[in-house]
Each structure stands twice: as structure tokens, then as C-alpha cells.
Design a protein around this motif. Structure first.
Motif, short mmCIF file in Angstrom:
data_model
loop_
_atom_site.label_atom_id
_atom_site.label_comp_id
_atom_site.label_asym_id
_atom_site.label_seq_id
_atom_site.Cartn_x
_atom_site.Cartn_y
_atom_site.Cartn_z
N GLU A 55 0.82 -1.27 -0.02
CA GLU A 55 -0.04 -0.05 0.05
C GLU A 55 0.92 1.18 0.00
O GLU A 55 0.55 2.25 -0.75
N GLY A 79 -5.43 4.16 -7.39
CA GLY A 79 -5.48 5.40 -6.47
C GLY A 79 -5.33 4.76 -5.00
O GLY A 79 -5.21 5.69 -4.05
N ARG A 110 -2.41 10.15 -3.90
CA ARG A 110 -1.70 10.13 -2.25
C ARG A 110 -0.39 10.20 -2.20
O ARG A 110 0.22 9.09 -2.13
N LEU A 136 -0.09 16.53 1.27
CA LEU A 136 -1.27 16.89 1.81
C LEU A 136 -2.20 15.93 2.48
O LEU A 136 -3.42 16.67 3.45
N PHE A 137 -1.93 14.67 2.43
CA PHE A 137 -2.55 13.79 3.06
C PHE A 137 -2.38 13.22 4.27
O PHE A 137 -1.25 12.70 4.30
N PRO A 138 -3.08 13.62 5.37
CA PRO A 138 -2.54 13.13 6.63
C PRO A 138 -2.29 11.53 6.81
O PRO A 138 -1.48 10.99 7.44
N GLU A 139 -3.10 10.69 5.97
CA GLU A 139 -2.92 9.45 6.06
C GLU A 139 -1.30 8.88 5.41
O GLU A 139 -0.98 8.03 5.79
N TYR B 390 -9.66 5.69 -4.97
CA TYR B 390 -8.92 6.79 -4.26
C TYR B 390 -9.68 7.11 -3.12
O TYR B 390 -9.14 7.78 -2.04
N VAL B 391 -10.78 6.43 -2.87
CA VAL B 391 -11.49 6.60 -1.73
C VAL B 391 -11.29 5.18 -0.66
O VAL B 391 -12.07 5.15 0.48
N THR B 392 -10.38 4.37 -1.15
CA THR B 392 -10.31 3.12 -0.53
C THR B 392 -9.03 3.17 0.37
O THR B 392 -7.95 3.50 -0.07
N ARG B 393 -9.25 2.66 1.67
CA ARG B 393 -8.06 2.34 2.46
C ARG B 393 -7.91 1.16 3.08
O ARG B 393 -9.25 0.76 3.72
N ASP B 400 -13.49 10.30 4.42
CA ASP B 400 -12.39 10.87 5.18
C ASP B 400 -12.09 12.42 5.04
O ASP B 400 -11.81 12.65 3.78
N ALA B 402 -10.48 14.93 5.78
CA ALA B 402 -8.92 15.45 5.49
C ALA B 402 -8.39 14.91 4.31
O ALA B 402 -7.92 15.88 3.51
N ARG B 403 -8.79 13.91 4.07
CA ARG B 403 -8.34 13.30 2.67
C ARG B 403 -8.86 13.91 1.59
O ARG B 403 -8.30 14.35 0.62
N ALA B 406 -7.57 17.44 0.77
CA ALA B 406 -6.46 17.34 0.13
C ALA B 406 -6.77 16.86 -1.33
O ALA B 406 -6.29 17.80 -2.35
N TYR B 407 -7.54 16.01 -1.56
CA TYR B 407 -7.93 15.78 -3.12
C TYR B 407 -8.72 16.96 -3.74
O TYR B 407 -8.38 17.42 -4.77
N ARG B 409 -8.00 20.17 -3.17
CA ARG B 409 -6.91 21.10 -3.32
C ARG B 409 -6.27 20.82 -4.77
O ARG B 409 -5.90 21.44 -5.66
#
Lengths: 311, 566
Positions: A55, A79, A110, A136-139, B390-393, B400, B402-403, B406-407, B409
Motif C-alpha cells: 500500500e 488510487g 496520495r 497534503l494527505f494526513p494518511e 482513491y477513496v479506499t484504504r 475521510d 481530511a483526505r 487534500a483531493y 486542493r
């Protein structure tokens, strides 16, 4: 399956992989040439598909190779991947940053940069230290902290990505300059002057690129430069010293033993500053020195004779 | 005017309109309005959960609303004032449930105030009337003729370019969010007309409440689905309601429009710094839909609106210079300038030739990836990529904030970049650029404000200027070939001499003072402010357009530095 991969089998890539192995467990280490890692937790590979299973992906190759590698590996990423580079380079005279390049050539959004007083030897030996992640991404910062942070490594985060990248690149340049000055026999006062005025110059350039001032007094800026001045054995300093001894560029580079990003940055920053009608005398002087247009003595005389204004 | 109602009017309804399956989504709006408002309120209640949070939010809303209503004198204001004062008095004694209920009540009122209406009858009437009205504003001399033959005339005045077939296809596949540049109050009307003419679905957008203060415009805006944005309301709660409203609309598949520049560009330059509140709601809408398994794509479509003449140019550039120079900028002829504004207003009704080109850019997903005709996201190499990644973690689609910020921006950067390459250079902009460059050349070392004081004292021989114009046009065409910008047809077609004549004639009929005029074989730069305004659109290309002598290049460098520091 490892959650972390490192692209680049050079000294820094291997050290980074070793740190991940110590902290987070298994790591995939990609390099173009097949190699043995000598560590169960470091899985060496030459296949991008193995990298795509992770990841968090670190990109640890010199900036001149980043574009080609990013395009190749980009075909395997999407992504979900968090992509973090450790390069000290900038591209072209408009100072395109590596993270901008990564966004333009890969589907990854990211992205981030890892910078600060991190050198291969200290990383490999697990010396107490730290770094900063610009994203820019805290993660992304969280993932890097999970991957390499620990009892010997503190990882800070900032959203000033461009600030970290400009600071890191220009520290490379000033490390080279300070190495040169030290090689010429100048003492701590000259070093301090170069470091301080150099960072003021870097801050000006950074602000023109949209960076935040305080980034330059943080780990990516002064923190990193202090490590270079204290003699952390980085290639830029060695390159500068070799030049001071009168070695030609190619031989100086060979002695440094690694690709020296700082050598190219001087000309790029000087051209950028001219276009933006701003002052960057140290970068311009370094560019003249490195391109053989001026001698060290002439550059020094030129720098010291500039009109003095408020600090 | 004050006696006229400012509350939006609705037509009486005798029977319920049942939308046909082929009708655009907006035709369903009225039947969904209550559901939309309750979605917005639910989201607000989720956002403010703890007692302390709610109290803070209500206090902030009450403080701001009390201040606002205290400044008003009408009866409605005193009722509202009493309402908010009552909340402040009761707040500290309220139970948790009481606070939640009050928040629900306030948010519901605000959401209904924001929500618009859609009346198919008004839509159908507007479809016929807009061409005439718009033609009338843009070319009033031919008003009567244009009312008789409005469609054909307007087609000449407002043209649309870009991947329009693709937009039509994407509107069927997902939710399209239009994000145009903004330099005139005519923008929303021009866009609405082009959508109608090109058989694209109408869009909903947040119109400033000032547009609602005119009862006629208010009537149309309100009944065509526009929602009201009252910039006088400073309460954070209101801003949250607005953002949630726009997000819910996109989530539910309503094609939307917002101006990422926020307000009209004061300088005339293409916007670089975008306010992304509503783009953020588009990204959030995508995440929320995917997190609950609704795979409805969202497409962002940047667009540039390019005018040969800008209705409000004088006022806008004046505002820009005040902001830039602050105390250094001295407004000359203050009283005259007020009269001038009036005359300038009425001068809109004089004969002129005008043109507007709306150019749609390549559509992109919320993550800045280009999309193909089938709405699939494309990675830089052309490979398709699933936007859900892009929205998967760790294998899960999650929301999210905060995420997503960032997207947003990054999306803003992608939209700003698209504005650059999708700009259509208009003849007046190029002529202004060439004259302004000459002004800079003639005033070396001066700052912008000193340069702008050179009213009418810089003369350029006509033959020199046309040579400059021709060379600069060639450089511009070179940039167009490299995909950096687009060039208006007239500019491409006509001789430099003819371009000069047409531009001067166009300006002359439109602005109160001549922008430039020919005296004894030389062009005089009469209004440096307007020249700056029109030339600003091309200032980012200054260095590449200066292919003449060293002096031109030095002047272009000065102009470019203005751009780089903006």
C-alpha cells in the motif's frame, strides 16, 4: 504480502528497507538488477507487480531516473497506493518538484516526500534521528510513521509539500557549497555565513513557489543542513571537498560515490530566480563555479562585494 | 424598488407536473426537495454531536445573526432578532435533547431558505425568452430584430467549443459539475443559454442573494432550481448547510455549476487561486456515495468564458487596483467616475459588436484524471483506473474529510491548469496586450501604478503597432499549435490592420472613455487601466509572445513578473 515496498536498490533504498524491516516487519525491495537482500524480512524483487501489492511505496532513486521509473511502475499502481519519494532533486528551470511529476505520470494522488537529516549510514545503523513527511494527505504521513517511525526514528508531518521539496533540494546544494568552502580551508564563520544566507535564499525561492517560511527552519531545512555541516558523510559534501582540491567534475562525482543532486540544482535555481526577478546570489555563484564560468575566488569576491542590506 | 417583494415568487399550481422519463433530473427537484432538506439536516446533526459542539455552533449562529438583524429596521428583522435572542437566553438551561432540537430547527430553516424551486413552465418560458434577453444585453441595438429572430443572432454572439458530445454522454452516466471561469454577471446566463442550445441538461447553482434582490431575476433564478447563497450570513452553521446542500444535490445526481474563482476576476486574468468549497462538496459526494455502495460517478468540467468585451470591466479593474495598491492608488476624478459609471451603465444600450466564447475543457473525475467517452477514468498512460480506489484504504471505501480536502486542493490545481490551456484569446485581449507591452517598454523602471498614470501620452505609430500585432498573433498561433491556448476565429482570420480597426470600434461603442484611439497616424493608449484589464488575460504568456526585439522581451519580462507574483 508486505504493506510496504521500496523502489531503488541503492544505498538509501536498502537502508530504508532495513528500517522498515526493523519497524513494520516484511518489506518488498525492488531493484532493476536481481539481488539477494540477506534478510528474511526484506523480499527482493525485480517485478513491479510485487510492488503493487504493497500500500505504501517509497521511491528511492535519483531524480534523473524518477520520471522513467514512475511511468513504468505507474502502470501497475492505482488510487489506493500511497507514494512517497526521498529525492533531493528538482526538475527544469521552473523547479517542478518530484511529487508534481509523480502526480502527472502515475495514477497515484496520495503522494508525499520524506526528507530531513536522514542518511543511509545512520538509517542502516538505527541511530536516533528523525525526518519529516510532506504530504497534503494526513494518511500518508501516518503510514510513513507506522512504517519507519519507532524508538530511534521520529517522523513529523507537514502539508507544505513544496516547501519540504525545495528545502531538501537546496540543502543539497548548500551542503556542496559548504563542503567546497571547507575544502578550501575556510573555517566555521564562513560555514555559518553560507548556511544562514543560503537558507534565507532557499526561503525566498520557496515562498515564490508557494511554500511556507517555517518549513525552512524545520527538519527539511536547517535541520538537514546542520547534519550536513556536522559531517554526516553525505555525497554532496564529499563532492564539494573534491572540487576544492581541484578535481574535475567527473572525478569529484566519482569520489562522492553517488549521484549528487545538488550539482544540477544551482543552475536551475539561478534561472528560476532571474525569471522571477529575485535575488539568489549563492545559487548563481555556485552555478557559475560548477559550470566553469567563474573560479572559486571570483565567486567569493563577487558574493562578498554585494551591497549589504537589512538581514 | 423597495416596495417590490424580494421573497422569491412562485406561480400557483393547478395540477402536479409529472416528469417524463426523458426529462433532466432537475424536473424531479420539487418532489425531492423535502428529502434533500432532511438529508442536509441529518448531515448537520452528524457534524455537531457533542453538547459543547452544538452550543458553540448555536452561539456562533446567534451572535452573527443578532449582529446582522440589529443593523436592519424592517419588521421581519425584529422578529428574527427576538428569535435568536430567545435562543441565547435559553441555551445555557437547555437539555442535550433541547439543544439538538434547536439545532435541527435552525438548520431546517436555513436549508429551506437555501433550497430553490423548479417550475417546468418557467423553464419552458425561459428557453424561449433567454435568447432574446441575452441578445438584448449583448447587442441592444438589434433588440427588436433579435426578439424576432433571436436564436440565429445569439448563435453568432455566444459560441460554444469543446467536447460537447462527450458532456452530453457523461450527463447520462453520472453527475456533471461545471466549473467555469468568472468575469461577468452575464456568465451564468450565457452558460444557461449554451446548455439549452446544445441540448445539455440544466444545472443547479448557488446564486448570490444580491441576484435575488431584483424581483424579476429572482423569479427566474428561484424557479429554475438555483439555490440562494446569502453572503451576509456569516454563521458557520449556514456555511455548513450550504456545503451539505450542494454535496447532497451532487450525491443525488443533480448536475451542478459553481464558479471556483469565487467572485468575478477583478484583474481580468485567468483565475489561479480557486475557492474550492463547492468542488469539495463534489469530492465528498463521490466518497459518500461510494462508501454506501452507490457507484455514481462525478465528473468535473472546467470551462472558460471568454468575452471580447466585459460588461463590468471598468468597475472590476478599479477594484483590482484598489486592492493591489491600497493606499498607493489614488482614484482620480472621483465625482466624475460616479457619473461615468452611470453613463457606462447606459452605454450598454448602444450599438456594438460583441462576442463570447464558452470553451468546455476535458472532463475529469474528482481526482483530476481525464475520463473517456464512456465515463471511465484514465491514468496518465491511458490505462483505465477505478476512481473508487482513491477513496479506499486497506480495502474499504471510507469517508475521510481530511483526505477529501487534500483531493479538493489537487482538483483545484487541475482545474486551474485546464483554464490555462482552454483559454480562447480574443482580439481585444491581444491588442490590449500589444499596446500594454509598448507602454511598459516606454516606461522602464516604473511600477505598475506609475505606468497607469500615463493616460494618453504614449503614442505608437499605426504601422509599427500592426507589425507588432501581426508578429504577436503569429506567436500566439504557435502556442495554439503546441496546445497551450486557443485563438478566436476572427483573430486568426483577419489582417492585423483590420483587427486593430475592429477592436478600436468595439471598445469605442462600449466603454465610456476610449480605451485607445488613432490620432495623426499613431495609436494613443488612452485608458491604461482598461488596457491592463484586457491584456491581463494573456499576461501568463507574455515571455512567449514577445518574439520581437530586446526591448519587447524586457517589457514582457516585467509583465511576466507581475503574473508570477500574482
Amino acid at each position: 504480502m508486505s504493506r510496504v515496498a521500496v523502489l531503488g536498490g541503492g544505498g538509501f533504498g536498502r537502508a530504508l528497507a532495513a528500517q522498515v524491516a526493523r519497524t513494520a516487519g516484511v518489506v518488498t525491495l525492488w531493484s532493476r538488477q536481481p539481488r539477494e537482500s540477506g534478510d528474511d524480512k526484506i523480499r527482493a524483487t525485480t517485478r513491479f507487480a510485487d510492488v503493487a501489492e504493497a500500500e505504501l511505496v517509497f521511491l528511492a532513486v535519483p531524480s534523473i531516473h524518477v520520471a522513467a521509473l514512475a511511468r513504468e511502475v505507474g502502470n501497475h499502481l492505482d488510487g489506493t497506493h500511497l507514494l512517497v519519494h526521498v529525492s533531493r532533486g528538482l526538475l527544469g528551470n521552473d523547479l517542478t518538484t518530484i511529487s508534481q511529476l509523480l502526480r502527472a505520470t502515475t495514477p497515484c494522488r496520495r503522494v508525499g516526500v520524506l526528507a530531513g537529516p536522514l542518511v543511509a549510514r545512520a538509517l542502516a545503523e538505527g541511530e536516533p534521528g528523525g525526518g519529516v513527511v510532506g504530504s497534503l494527505f494526513p494518511e500518508v504521513s501516518d503510514a510513513v510513521r507506522e512504517a519507519i517511525g519507532g524508538p530511534t526514528m521520529r517522523i513529523y508531518g507537514t502539508t507544505d509539500v513544496v516547501g519540504v521539496e525545495i528545502a531538501s533540494a537546496m540543502v543539497g546544494l548548500f551542503a556542496l557549497g559548504i563542503g567546497y568552502a571547507q575544502g578550501r580551508g575556510f573555517g566555521p564563520a564562513t560555514t555559518a555565513m553560507l548556511a544562514t544566507r543560503g537558507m534565507a535564499e532557499a526561503t525566498r525561492v520557496g515562498l515564490a513557489c508557494g511554500a511556507t517560511e517555517r518549513t525552512f527552519s524545520g527538519l527539511a531545512g536547517f535541520g538537514d543542513l546542520m547534519a550536513a555541516v556536522a559531517g554526516d558523510g553525505r555525497p554532496e559534501s564529499m563532492f564539494g571537498r573534491a572540487l576544492a582540491e581541484g578535481l574535475p567534475l567527473a572525478e569529484a562525482a566519482a569520489r562522492a560515490g553517488a549521484f549528487v543532486e545538488g550539482a544540477g540544482i544551482a543552475g536551475q535555481v539561478a534561472a528560476f530566480a532571474e525569471r522571477h526577478a529575485m535575488e539568489a546570489p549563492i545559487s548563481a555563484g555556485m552555478a557559475a563555479l560548477l559550470s566553469g564560468k567563474a573560479s572559486g575566488a571570483a565567486v567569493l569576491a563577487q558574493l562578498m562585494s554585494r551591497p549589504v542590506r537589512g538581514e | 424598488m423597495k416596495l417590490l417583494p424580494t421573497k422569491p415568487l412562485r406561480l400557483p399550481r393547478f395540477r402536479t407536473y409529472v416528469p417524463a422519463p426523458t426529462d433532466p433530473k432537475i424536473f424531479w427537484f420539487n418532489s425531492e426537495r423535502d428529502g434533500i432538506v432532511s438529508d442536509v439536516v441529518r448531515r448537520i446533526l452528524e457534524r455537531y454531536q457533542g453538547d459543547e459542539d452544538i452550543e458553540l455552533c448555536l452561539n456562533d449562529a446567534a451572535y452573527n445573526e443578532i449582529r446582522r438583524h440589529e443593523a436592519r429596521t424592517d419588521e421581519g428583522a425584529s422578529n428574527r432578532l427576538e428569535y435568536w435572542r430567545g435562543i441565547v437566553r435559553r441555551l445555557s438551561r437547555m437539555s442535550s435533547e433541547g439543544k439538538q432540537e434547536t439545532l435541527r430547527e435552525c438548520a431546517t430553516k436555513m436549508a429551506y431558505d437555501v433550497a430553490g424551486n423548479f417550475d417546468p413552465r418557467v423553464y419552458k418560458f425561459a428557453a424561449k425568452a433567454v435568447p432574446g434577453l441575452l441578445t438584448a444585453v449583448m447587442n441592444p441595438a438589434s433588440m427588436i430584430r433579435s426578439l424576432l429572430d433571436s436564436g440565429a443572432r445569439l448563435d453568432e454572439l455566444v459560441s460554444a467549443q469543446g467536447p460537447i458530445d462527450k458532456l452530453r454522454a457523461l450527463q447520462r452516466k453520472g453527475t456533471v459539475v461545471l466549473a467555469p471561469t468568472h468575469c461577468s454577471n452575464l456568465d451564468s446566463i450565457a452558460i444557461a443559454w449554451v446548455l439549452l442550445r446544445e441540448n445539455l441538461s440544466p444545472v443547479v447553482y448557488g446564486a448570490g442573494k444580491n441576484l435575488f434582490s431584483n424581483p424579476i431575476i429572482s423569479f427566474f433564478m428561484h424557479n429554475l432550481g438555483a439555490y440562494r447563497v446569502d453572503r451576509r450570513i456569516k454563521a458557520t452553521l449556514y456555511k455548513e448547510v450550504l456545503k451539505s446542500y450542494s454535496s447532497v444535490m451532487i450525491e443525488r445526481g443533480y448536475h451542478s455549476l459553481f464558479f471556483p474563482g469565487g467572485t468575478r476576476s477583478r484583474s481580468g486574468a485567468i483565475e489561479k487561486r480557486l475557492k474550492l468549497g463547492l468542488a469539495g462538496s463534489g469530492v465528498e459526494a463521490f466518497s459518500r456515495n461510494h462508501a454506501r455502495g452507490v457507484r455514481r460517478p462525478v465528473y468535473f468540467v472546467p470551462a472558460t468564458i471568454n468575452y471580447a468585451l466585459v460588461l463590468e470591466a471598468e468597475t472590476l479593474v478599479d477594484d483590482y487596483l484598489k486592492e493591489q495598491g491600497r493606499h498607493r492608488y489614488i482614484i482620480e476624478d472621483d465625482e466624475f467616475s460616479r457619473v461615468e459609471r452611470w453613463i457606462s451603465f447606459f452605454s450598454r444600450f448602444r450599438a456594438l459588436e460583441s462576442a463570447c466564447v464558452i470553451r468546455f475543457g476535458e472532463p475529469m473525475d474528482p481526482f483530476g484524471n481525464q475520463v473517456d467517452e464512456d465515463g471511465r477514468s484514465l491514468a496518465p498512460g491511458g490505462r483505465t483506473v477505478d476512481p473508487m480506489t482513491y477513496v479506499t484504504r486497506r480495502g474499504q471505501a471510507v469517508v475521510d474529510s481530511a483526505r477529501d480536502a487534500a483531493y479538493t486542493r489537487e482538483l483545484g490545481d487541475a482545474i486551474a491548469h485546464s483554464y490555462g490551456v482552454e483559454t480562447v484569446a480574443m482580439p481585444t485581449q491581444l491588442l490590449a496586450h500589444v499596446i500594454f507591452r509598448r507602454m511598459v517598454r516606454a516606461t522602464p523602471g516604473l511600477d505598475l501604478f506609475a505606468r497607469l498614470r500615463h493616460r494618453g501620452d504614449i503614442a505608437i505609430p499605426v504601422d509599427e503597432l500592426t507589425t507588432d500585432l501581426g508578429n504577436t498573433r503569429d506567436a500566439l498561433l504557435g502556442l495554439e499549435q503546441r496546445g497551450r491556448i486557443h485563438v478566436d476565429a476572427l483573430l486568426r482570420r483577419e489582417s492585423p490592420q483590420r483587427i486593430l480597426e475592429r477592436c478600436l470600434a468595439t471598445w469605442d461603442g462600449y466603454h465610456l472613455r476610449p480605451v485607445a484611439k488613432i490620432v495623426s497616424g499613431s495609436v494613443l493608449a488612452e485608458d491604461p487601466n482598461l488596457l491592463l484589464y484586457y491584456s491581463n488575460r494573456l499576461r501568463g504568456f507574455a515571455a512567449e509572445l514577445a518574439i520581437g526585439n530586446e526591448a519587447d522581451r524586457a517589457a514582457a519580462h516585467d509583465i511576466e513578473v507581475m503574473e508570477l507574483r500574482s
